[in-house]
Design a protein around this motif. Structure first.
Motif, mmCIF file in Angstrom:
data_model
loop_
_atom_site.group_PDB
_atom_site.id
_atom_site.type_symbol
_atom_site.label_atom_id
_atom_site.label_comp_id
_atom_site.label_asym_id
_atom_site.label_seq_id
_atom_site.Cartn_x
_atom_site.Cartn_y
_atom_site.Cartn_z
ATOM 1 N N GLU A 11 11.371 8.130 -8.221
ATOM 2 C CA GLU A 11 10.426 7.151 -7.673
ATOM 3 C C GLU A 11 10.631 5.815 -8.382
ATOM 4 N N PRO A 12 10.767 4.711 -7.611
ATOM 5 C CA PRO A 12 10.924 3.402 -8.262
ATOM 6 C C PRO A 12 9.656 2.998 -8.988
ATOM 7 N N GLN A 13 9.806 2.343 -10.134
ATOM 8 C CA GLN A 13 8.650 1.850 -10.860
ATOM 9 C C GLN A 13 9.060 0.635 -11.675
ATOM 10 N N ILE A 14 8.060 -0.103 -12.154
ATOM 11 C CA ILE A 14 8.293 -1.280 -12.972
ATOM 12 C C ILE A 14 7.735 -1.031 -14.371
ATOM 13 N N LEU A 15 8.560 -1.207 -15.398
ATOM 14 C CA LEU A 15 8.089 -1.176 -16.776
ATOM 15 C C LEU A 15 7.680 -2.605 -17.134
ATOM 16 N N ILE A 16 6.385 -2.844 -17.229
ATOM 17 C CA ILE A 16 5.871 -4.208 -17.403
ATOM 18 C C ILE A 16 6.185 -4.727 -18.798
ATOM 19 N N THR A 17 6.765 -5.915 -18.835
ATOM 20 C CA THR A 17 7.050 -6.571 -20.111
ATOM 21 C C THR A 17 6.218 -7.830 -20.308
ATOM 22 N N HIS A 18 5.677 -8.388 -19.224
ATOM 23 C CA HIS A 18 4.875 -9.598 -19.341
ATOM 24 C C HIS A 18 4.006 -9.756 -18.096
ATOM 25 N N VAL A 19 2.762 -10.124 -18.305
ATOM 26 C CA VAL A 19 1.863 -10.404 -17.187
ATOM 27 C C VAL A 19 1.685 -11.905 -17.091
ATOM 28 N N ASN A 20 2.147 -12.476 -15.999
ATOM 29 C CA ASN A 20 2.032 -13.918 -15.802
ATOM 30 C C ASN A 20 0.621 -14.270 -15.335
ATOM 31 N N GLN A 21 0.367 -15.532 -15.107
ATOM 32 C CA GLN A 21 -0.939 -15.985 -14.641
ATOM 33 C C GLN A 21 -1.281 -15.299 -13.327
ATOM 34 N N LEU A 22 -2.477 -14.745 -13.257
ATOM 35 C CA LEU A 22 -2.931 -14.062 -12.056
ATOM 36 C C LEU A 22 -3.583 -15.070 -11.127
ATOM 37 N N GLU A 23 -3.042 -15.162 -9.937
ATOM 38 C CA GLU A 23 -3.590 -16.087 -8.946
ATOM 39 C C GLU A 23 -4.175 -15.277 -7.801
ATOM 40 N N ILE A 24 -5.464 -15.415 -7.577
ATOM 41 C CA ILE A 24 -6.135 -14.711 -6.500
ATOM 42 C C ILE A 24 -6.329 -15.684 -5.339
ATOM 43 N N VAL A 25 -5.754 -15.327 -4.212
ATOM 44 C CA VAL A 25 -5.844 -16.171 -3.023
ATOM 45 C C VAL A 25 -6.894 -15.573 -2.101
ATOM 46 N N THR A 26 -7.888 -16.349 -1.776
ATOM 47 C CA THR A 26 -8.944 -15.879 -0.885
ATOM 48 C C THR A 26 -8.918 -16.692 0.395
ATOM 49 N N GLY A 27 -9.471 -16.116 1.413
ATOM 50 C CA GLY A 27 -9.534 -16.814 2.695
ATOM 51 C C GLY A 27 -10.137 -15.908 3.731
ATOM 52 N N ASP A 28 -10.679 -16.470 4.770
ATOM 53 C CA ASP A 28 -11.307 -15.687 5.821
ATOM 54 C C ASP A 28 -10.238 -15.148 6.757
ATOM 55 N N LEU A 29 -10.319 -13.846 7.016
ATOM 56 C CA LEU A 29 -9.425 -13.214 7.976
ATOM 57 C C LEU A 29 -10.044 -13.282 9.360
ATOM 58 N N THR A 30 -9.208 -13.418 10.352
ATOM 59 C CA THR A 30 -9.704 -13.328 11.727
ATOM 60 C C THR A 30 -9.968 -11.860 12.043
ATOM 61 N N ASP A 31 -10.736 -11.621 13.106
ATOM 62 C CA ASP A 31 -11.002 -10.238 13.499
ATOM 63 C C ASP A 31 -9.708 -9.508 13.841
ATOM 64 N N ALA A 32 -8.768 -10.230 14.437
ATOM 65 C CA ALA A 32 -7.486 -9.615 14.787
ATOM 66 C C ALA A 32 -6.744 -9.183 13.525
ATOM 67 N N GLU A 33 -6.784 -10.013 12.486
ATOM 68 C CA GLU A 33 -6.120 -9.670 11.232
ATOM 69 C C GLU A 33 -6.810 -8.494 10.551
ATOM 70 N N LYS A 34 -8.135 -8.481 10.576
ATOM 71 C CA LYS A 34 -8.877 -7.361 9.974
ATOM 72 C C LYS A 34 -8.538 -6.056 10.684
ATOM 73 N N LEU A 35 -8.523 -6.093 12.013
ATOM 74 C CA LEU A 35 -8.215 -4.887 12.775
ATOM 75 C C LEU A 35 -6.803 -4.409 12.460
ATOM 76 N N SER A 36 -5.852 -5.333 12.414
ATOM 77 C CA SER A 36 -4.465 -4.965 12.152
ATOM 78 C C SER A 36 -4.316 -4.323 10.776
ATOM 79 N N ARG A 37 -4.974 -4.882 9.759
ATOM 80 C CA ARG A 37 -4.869 -4.340 8.405
ATOM 81 C C ARG A 37 -5.513 -2.953 8.322
ATOM 82 N N ASP A 38 -6.652 -2.783 8.962
ATOM 83 C CA ASP A 38 -7.324 -1.485 8.906
ATOM 84 C C ASP A 38 -6.533 -0.410 9.645
#
Length: 266
Positions: A11-38
């Motif tokens: 199984e592929p995996q990543i051995l973490i050596t450094h955690v860079n700045q965490l950027e959280i991107v938020t935004g409103d999803l359309t109903d079509a996008e919500k349905l597609s993701r679910d």
């Protein structure tokens, strides 16, 4: 995240050596996008198999999509509401479909469940990695150091990794000649087909005959696949040591051909 790409039990995996700045991107999803993701999230629905358990079908997705009117492709095996009805006579994929709705958006949701039945080991070997299989056969060899053993059913030979049931300090609860059956996920370890994550095991009755010894064979013929897996053979060659990480394995070499002896067998 920065790290090294590695592998663990194929199984592929990543051995973490450094955690860079965490950027959280938020935004409103359309109903079509919500349905597609679910709907797409249902591809990883679990558990995706049964050999007697009911299936709890989702009613709502994480983004708010409603799933209604689930319908089973095989209601004689699993009812429309996910209730287990009967075991199939052979491995069967049961497909559930439902109406997915959020706001004014509508689509179709799909979930696939493997209804398990006993299968030939030769067929189990061909199953995709991660698919659950139901196999049974005669125990031909126990590898105590790896908490596992090989079984044979006349069509093939496969390794059972029983770590979920056998503690590290415990004895494998089977001996050569026992007839046993198992449900677990197909996997490969160093190219060897195996079954892991066992969900059911018990001894049973059967008329399997373990492969017998055929005496001396050439190492070249083993490499060519002349002899069925599970056959007991005698080979002759020069022993060499192969160190692989923390394991010390051995090779028996005859000219340009060799077989490798796994460290757990001695």
């Amino acid at each position: 995240i920065t790290g090294a790409l590695m592998g663990w039990f194929n199984e592929p995996q990543i051995l973490i050596t450094h955690v860079n700045q965490l950027e959280i991107v938020t935004g409103d999803l359309t109903d079509a996008e919500k349905l597609s993701r679910d709907v797409n999230a249902l591809d990883t629905f679990a558990p995706n198999y049964t050999f007697g358990d009911n299936i709890t079908l989702p009613t709502t997705g994480s983004n708010g999509t409603a799933f209604t009117n689930w319908t089973s492709s095989h209601p004689d095996l699993i009812a429309n509401d996910g209730t287990f009805v009967a075991a199939p006579s052979e491995f069967t994929i049961v497909t559930f479909t439902a109406t997915a709705t959020i706001g004014s958006e509508t689509g179709t949701a799909t979930i696939k469940i493997d209804a398990l039945a006993p299968m030939d080991i030769s067929d189990a070997i061909e199953a995709d990695a991660g698919r659950h299989v139901y196999v049974q056969g005669i125990v031909t060899y126990v590898v105590q150091g790896n908490r596992g053993f090989f079984i044979y059913d006349g069509t093939g030979h496969i390794y059972i990794r029983d770590t979920n049931l056998v503690p590290a300090s415990g004895e494998v609860p089977y001996k050569v000649g026992d007839i046993a059956k198992f449900i677990g996920a197909r996997d490969n370890f160093s190219g060897i087909p195996q079954v892991t994550a066992i969900k059911l095991h018990e001894t049973t009755t059967g008329d399997y005959t373990a492969p017998g010894s055929i005496g001396p064979v050439s190492i070249e013929s083993i490499g060519e696949g002349v002899h069925p897996a599970g056959t007991t053979v005698t080979i002759t060659g020069v022993a060499t040591t192969v160190v692989d990480g923390t394991f010390t394995n051995y090779r028996i070499v005859d000219g340009d051909h060799f077989v490798q002896v796994h460290h757990n067998t001695n």
